[in-house]
Design a protein around this motif. Structure first.
Motif, PDB file in Angstrom:
ATOM      1  N   LEU A  71      14.259   9.270  -5.654  1.00 14.72           N
ATOM      2  CA  LEU A  71      14.929   8.161  -4.981  1.00 14.72           C
ATOM      3  C   LEU A  71      13.902   7.137  -4.534  1.00 14.72           C
ATOM      4  O   LEU A  71      12.810   7.499  -4.077  1.00 14.72           O
ATOM      5  N   GLY A  72      14.242   5.869  -4.672  1.00 13.86           N
ATOM      6  CA  GLY A  72      13.326   4.825  -4.267  1.00 13.86           C
ATOM      7  C   GLY A  72      14.027   3.511  -4.052  1.00 13.86           C
ATOM      8  O   GLY A  72      15.253   3.406  -4.197  1.00 13.86           O
ATOM      9  N   SER A  73      13.244   2.505  -3.713  1.00 12.61           N
ATOM     10  CA  SER A  73      13.767   1.146  -3.575  1.00 12.61           C
ATOM     11  C   SER A  73      12.795   0.195  -4.255  1.00 12.61           C
ATOM     12  O   SER A  73      11.584   0.428  -4.281  1.00 12.61           O
ATOM     13  N   MET A  74      13.340  -0.877  -4.814  1.00  8.36           N
ATOM     14  CA  MET A  74      12.531  -1.865  -5.531  1.00  8.36           C
ATOM     15  C   MET A  74      12.472  -3.150  -4.716  1.00  8.36           C
ATOM     16  O   MET A  74      13.509  -3.692  -4.324  1.00  8.36           O
ATOM     17  N   ALA A  75      11.258  -3.617  -4.460  1.00  7.74           N
ATOM     18  CA  ALA A  75      11.100  -4.883  -3.756  1.00  7.74           C
ATOM     19  C   ALA A  75      11.376  -6.047  -4.702  1.00  7.74           C
ATOM     20  O   ALA A  75      11.382  -5.881  -5.927  1.00  7.74           O
ATOM     21  N   GLY A  76      11.586  -7.204  -4.134  1.00  7.67           N
ATOM     22  CA  GLY A  76      11.884  -8.360  -4.956  1.00  7.67           C
ATOM     23  C   GLY A  76      10.764  -8.735  -5.907  1.00  7.67           C
ATOM     24  O   GLY A  76      11.003  -9.358  -6.947  1.00  7.67           O
ATOM     25  N   ASP A  77       9.518  -8.337  -5.583  1.00  2.00           N
ATOM     26  CA  ASP A  77       8.386  -8.656  -6.452  1.00  2.00           C
ATOM     27  C   ASP A  77       8.106  -7.556  -7.467  1.00  2.00           C
ATOM     28  O   ASP A  77       7.081  -7.588  -8.155  1.00  2.00           O
ATOM     29  N   GLY A 131      15.644  -3.696  -2.398  1.00  2.68           N
ATOM     30  CA  GLY A 131      15.669  -3.083  -1.069  1.00  2.68           C
ATOM     31  C   GLY A 131      16.628  -1.932  -0.912  1.00  2.68           C
ATOM     32  O   GLY A 131      16.500  -1.144   0.026  1.00  2.68           O
ATOM     33  N   GLU A 132      17.615  -1.813  -1.815  1.00  2.00           N
ATOM     34  CA  GLU A 132      18.568  -0.709  -1.704  1.00  2.00           C
ATOM     35  C   GLU A 132      17.988   0.555  -2.339  1.00  2.00           C
ATOM     36  O   GLU A 132      17.223   0.507  -3.299  1.00  2.00           O
ATOM     37  N   VAL A 133      18.375   1.699  -1.783  1.00  2.00           N
ATOM     38  CA  VAL A 133      17.846   2.980  -2.247  1.00  2.00           C
ATOM     39  C   VAL A 133      18.767   3.585  -3.302  1.00  2.00           C
ATOM     40  O   VAL A 133      19.992   3.610  -3.144  1.00  2.00           O
ATOM     41  N   GLY A 134      18.197   4.043  -4.391  1.00  3.28           N
ATOM     42  CA  GLY A 134      18.950   4.706  -5.445  1.00  3.28           C
ATOM     43  C   GLY A 134      18.023   5.552  -6.289  1.00  3.28           C
ATOM     44  O   GLY A 134      16.844   5.739  -5.960  1.00  3.28           O
ATOM     45  N   GLU A 135      18.541   6.066  -7.406  1.00  9.69           N
ATOM     46  CA  GLU A 135      17.715   6.890  -8.280  1.00  9.69           C
ATOM     47  C   GLU A 135      16.850   6.008  -9.172  1.00  9.69           C
ATOM     48  O   GLU A 135      17.286   4.974  -9.669  1.00  9.69           O
ATOM     49  N   ILE A 136      15.607   6.429  -9.389  1.00 13.04           N
ATOM     50  CA  ILE A 136      14.684   5.701 -10.242  1.00 13.04           C
ATOM     51  C   ILE A 136      14.947   6.083 -11.695  1.00 13.04           C
ATOM     52  O   ILE A 136      14.904   7.259 -12.059  1.00 13.04           O
ATOM     53  N   LEU A 137      15.255   5.074 -12.519  1.00 10.87           N
ATOM     54  CA  LEU A 137      15.509   5.272 -13.941  1.00 10.87           C
ATOM     55  C   LEU A 137      14.416   4.565 -14.747  1.00 10.87           C
ATOM     56  O   LEU A 137      13.953   3.490 -14.368  1.00 10.87           O
ATOM     57  N   VAL A 138      14.054   5.163 -15.875  1.00 14.03           N
ATOM     58  CA  VAL A 138      12.920   4.672 -16.664  1.00 14.03           C
ATOM     59  C   VAL A 138      13.284   4.696 -18.146  1.00 14.03           C
ATOM     60  O   VAL A 138      13.965   5.616 -18.619  1.00 14.03           O
ATOM     61  N   PHE A 182       7.669  -4.230  -6.938  1.00 14.14           N
ATOM     62  CA  PHE A 182       6.916  -3.058  -6.493  1.00 14.14           C
ATOM     63  C   PHE A 182       7.890  -1.978  -6.014  1.00 14.14           C
ATOM     64  O   PHE A 182       8.818  -2.249  -5.249  1.00 14.14           O
ATOM     65  N   LEU A 183       7.657  -0.767  -6.493  1.00 17.56           N
ATOM     66  CA  LEU A 183       8.550   0.363  -6.254  1.00 17.56           C
ATOM     67  C   LEU A 183       8.020   1.228  -5.113  1.00 17.56           C
ATOM     68  O   LEU A 183       6.824   1.550  -5.071  1.00 17.56           O
ATOM     69  N   THR A 184       8.915   1.636  -4.229  1.00 16.10           N
ATOM     70  CA  THR A 184       8.551   2.551  -3.147  1.00 16.10           C
ATOM     71  C   THR A 184       9.402   3.812  -3.253  1.00 16.10           C
ATOM     72  O   THR A 184      10.629   3.731  -3.338  1.00 16.10           O
ATOM     73  N   LEU A 185       8.753   4.976  -3.274  1.00 13.00           N
ATOM     74  CA  LEU A 185       9.472   6.247  -3.294  1.00 13.00           C
ATOM     75  C   LEU A 185      10.011   6.540  -1.898  1.00 13.00           C
ATOM     76  O   LEU A 185       9.304   6.369  -0.899  1.00 13.00           O
ATOM     77  N   LYS A 186      11.245   7.020  -1.839  1.00 17.79           N
ATOM     78  CA  LYS A 186      11.877   7.319  -0.562  1.00 17.79           C
ATOM     79  C   LYS A 186      12.059   8.817  -0.338  1.00 17.79           C
ATOM     80  O   LYS A 186      11.884   9.316   0.762  1.00 17.79           O
ATOM     81  N   ASP A 187      12.449   9.513  -1.363  1.00 21.16           N
ATOM     82  CA  ASP A 187      12.718  10.947  -1.232  1.00 21.16           C
ATOM     83  C   ASP A 187      12.806  11.520  -2.627  1.00 21.16           C
ATOM     84  O   ASP A 187      12.790  10.791  -3.627  1.00 21.16           O
ATOM     85  N   ARG A 188      12.910  12.822  -2.709  1.00 30.26           N
ATOM     86  CA  ARG A 188      13.049  13.492  -3.990  1.00 30.26           C
ATOM     87  C   ARG A 188      14.384  14.208  -4.000  1.00 30.26           C
ATOM     88  O   ARG A 188      14.585  15.197  -3.288  1.00 30.26           O
ATOM     89  N   SER A 189      15.275  13.696  -4.800  1.00 31.49           N
ATOM     90  CA  SER A 189      16.626  14.240  -4.797  1.00 31.49           C
ATOM     91  C   SER A 189      16.664  15.677  -5.296  1.00 31.49           C
ATOM     92  O   SER A 189      17.625  16.400  -5.042  1.00 31.49           O
ATOM     93  N   LEU A 209       0.820  -1.205   0.000  1.00 31.84           N
ATOM     94  CA  LEU A 209       0.000   0.000   0.000  1.00 31.84           C
ATOM     95  C   LEU A 209       0.858   1.260   0.000  1.00 31.84           C
ATOM     96  O   LEU A 209       0.470   2.289  -0.553  1.00 31.84           O
ATOM     97  N   ALA A 210       2.026   1.182   0.620  1.00 31.17           N
ATOM     98  CA  ALA A 210       2.928   2.337   0.667  1.00 31.17           C
ATOM     99  C   ALA A 210       3.741   2.489  -0.608  1.00 31.17           C
ATOM    100  O   ALA A 210       4.407   3.506  -0.805  1.00 31.17           O
ATOM    101  N   SER A 211       3.676   1.492  -1.481  1.00 30.94           N
ATOM    102  CA  SER A 211       4.428   1.553  -2.728  1.00 30.94           C
ATOM    103  C   SER A 211       3.651   2.338  -3.773  1.00 30.94           C
ATOM    104  O   SER A 211       2.512   2.766  -3.542  1.00 30.94           O
ATOM    105  N   VAL A 212       4.268   2.527  -4.944  1.00 30.32           N
ATOM    106  CA  VAL A 212       3.578   3.161  -6.072  1.00 30.32           C
ATOM    107  C   VAL A 212       3.323   2.145  -7.185  1.00 30.32           C
ATOM    108  O   VAL A 212       3.104   2.503  -8.335  1.00 30.32           O
TER     109      VAL A 212
END
Length: 525
Positions: free
Chosen positions: A397-403, A360-367, A405-412, A335-338
């Protein structure tokens, strides 16, 4: 994306043409509870507007600005631009005239379609050749003329929509959204957000200049009715009236809008909820508690998207079924993911080398994918940075779960999202630094119970730290300075006077420290 030769088929306006051929009498546009046009009429009026613009001296590739509150004429004009091969430049109607002047100059727009209020306030000396009042007498005469014109031949990489972001460096950049981007975005909506049946309704309480306007594309393609509120904006009581009048209604809303709707409880009736198809939320942080409250009132009618102007409305998503399943399972992480990547879109969380990080590690979201912009308008350096190594660098910035699902952590980029509007601190800091009373300033966001975040300016004053009447005088002067240069919604809601800004060894201001400092002070009412 495979390059195609210029062709009418590559023009997103063909979606309107095809729908008008298939369902000519299907209602296309309503204002409030009243049907304004069927699809045959909408297509005819858009073609007539396109012919009038070309007859008036515009040429394919020219830019046309649209600025104003939502209205039926806005929809006609947007499609008219595409029919004529013009580039639509829908602009946030809440901008300051100085900010609009910059967009007009940077885009080189020759014509402007504006509501009556903006038409009277348009900045002078912008190079604009003609101003047409949306839904005014001249606009009506153009649209009713019935002049035939063929849909312009374009390539999939031809710009269709120039979307101006708020500027992290004090100046906004024009995002080139192509016809191909819009086709891909529409397909992703149908695959990953919600299916659409002919005759369903798309409400437009959110601005047509942003996500609500983009969602016209898949809904027109499927023969849905676009409903413009008579107020031209968002009002919870009006939403209830529209849902009652138009069955199976869906709309896009910023999380703050959804929170206000739930608080007003105007849809908290079984008969209304049954007529509501869904609400797609995005454009800001949606907290788990708020999501639960909305679900409790509205049931399994919530879907979420994450995107940005550079990949419009299309990076990740959770459709209604995924949100409902997470709710049923009590899966707060989901639910907390996007959500997960939309169809045909690659999303990774990367380190400094643009390589994917472990789950699980936090980094920049690339698309990357067919929805990613062509580049920034006449800004090759910024385009090269944003699209380096074949990826769109979102700055988030975000982290990707193993399944997946992406979670936003902060806005760089230190983006502040208030009421669904993007606000960049640097733009405000540039204005505040003009004051003789300010030695240094840093702008941050802090949580607000209704708007998500509010803008706070941390000010180092020249001379002794001000208190009492002196502090009030400086605050009033800074307010006036902001109102003279930037939009009202960007103005700081509070000023915090500090002896010095916290900085690291290289002199960079530590905004994380400032956010914690201002968090302890009560939010503005």
């Amino acid at each position: 994306m495979t390059q195609r030769a210029p062709s009418p088929v590559a023009n997103v306006a063909t979606l309107l043409v095809r729908t008008a051929q298939r369902w000519p009498r299907l209602p296309a546009v309503a204002v409030g509870t009243r049907i304004r046009h069927d699809y045959a009429t909408l297509a005819a009026r858009s073609h007539a507007l396109a012919a009038r613009m070309l007859d008036g001296g515009l040429h394919p590739g020219d830019r046309v600005v649209l600025v104003g509150r939502n209205g039926a004429g806005y929809i006609e004009t947007l499609f008219a631009c595409w029919i004529a091969g013009l580039i639509a430049v829908p602009v946030n109607a809440k901008l300051h005239p100085n900010e609009l002047a910059y967009v007009l100059g940077d885009s080189g727009a020759r014509w402007v379609f504006a509501d009556a209020a903006w038409a009277a306030a348009l900045p002078a000396a912008t190079g604009v050749e003609r101003v047409v009042v949306l839904d005014g007498p001249e606009h009506e005469a153009f649209a009713a003329a019935g002049m035939p014109v063929a849909v312009a031949a374009v390539s999939l990489d031809t710009p269709a929509w120039l979307f101006y972001t708020s500027g992290t460096t004090g100046r906004p950049k024009g995002v080139e959204i192509t016809h191909g981007n819009l086709f891909a975005m529409g397909q992703c909506f149908l695959s990953d957000v919600a299916g659409i049946a002919p005759g369903e309704a798309l409400l437009h309480p959110a601005p047509l200049s942003h996500g609500s306007g983009l969602y016209l594309v898949p809904h027109v393609a499927r023969g849905a009715l676009s409903v413009v509120p008579e107020s031209g904006g968002f009002d919870p009581a009006e939403i209830a009236t529209l849902v009652r009048a138009h069955d199976q209604a869906l709309f896009f809303a910023a999380p703050t809008m959804l929170k206000r709707l739930v608080a007003a409880a105007t849809l908290a009736h079984d008969d209304l909820v049954a007529r509501l198809k869904g609400i797609v939320y995005g454009g800001g942080p949606m907290y788990v508690a708020d999501c639960r409250a909305a679900f409790a009132q509205l049931g399994p009618r919530l879907a979420q998207i994450y995107g940005q102007g550079e990949s419009p409305m299309t990076i990740t998503a959770m459709d209604r079924a995924l949100v409902a399943a997470a709710m049923a399972d009590g899966d707060e992480a989901r639910l907390a993911s996007v959500g997960c990547a939309q169809t045909g879109i690659d999303v990774i969380v990367a380190g400094a080398d643009d390589r994917a990080l472990p789950a699980g590690e936090v980094g920049e979201i690339l698309v990357r994918g067919a929805t990613v912009m062509r580049g920034y308008w006449r800004n090759p350096d910024a385009s090269a940075r944003a699209l380096a190594n074949g990826w769109l660098h979102t700055g988030d910035l975000g982290s990707m779960a193993g399944d997946g699902f992406l979670t936003l952590k902060d806005r760089s980029k230190d983006l502040i999202i208030s009421g669904g509007s993007n606000i960049y601190p640097r733009e405000i800091e540039e204005v505040l630094q003009r004051s003789a009373d300010v030695a240094e300033v840093a702008v941050v966001g802090r949580p607000h119970p209704e708007w998500g975040e509010e803008v706070v300016a941390c000010v180092v004053a020249r001379g002794p730290q001000p208190t009492g009447a002196q502090a009030q005088r400086i605050e009033a002067a800074l307010d006036a300075l902001c109102l003279a240069h930037i939009a009202r919604f960007k103005r700081p809601k509070a000023y915090v006077f500090v002896a010095a800004l916290p900085k690291n060894d290289t002199g960079k201001v530590l905004k994380t420290v400032l956010r914690e400092t201002v968090r302890t002070k009560p939010p503005a009412s």
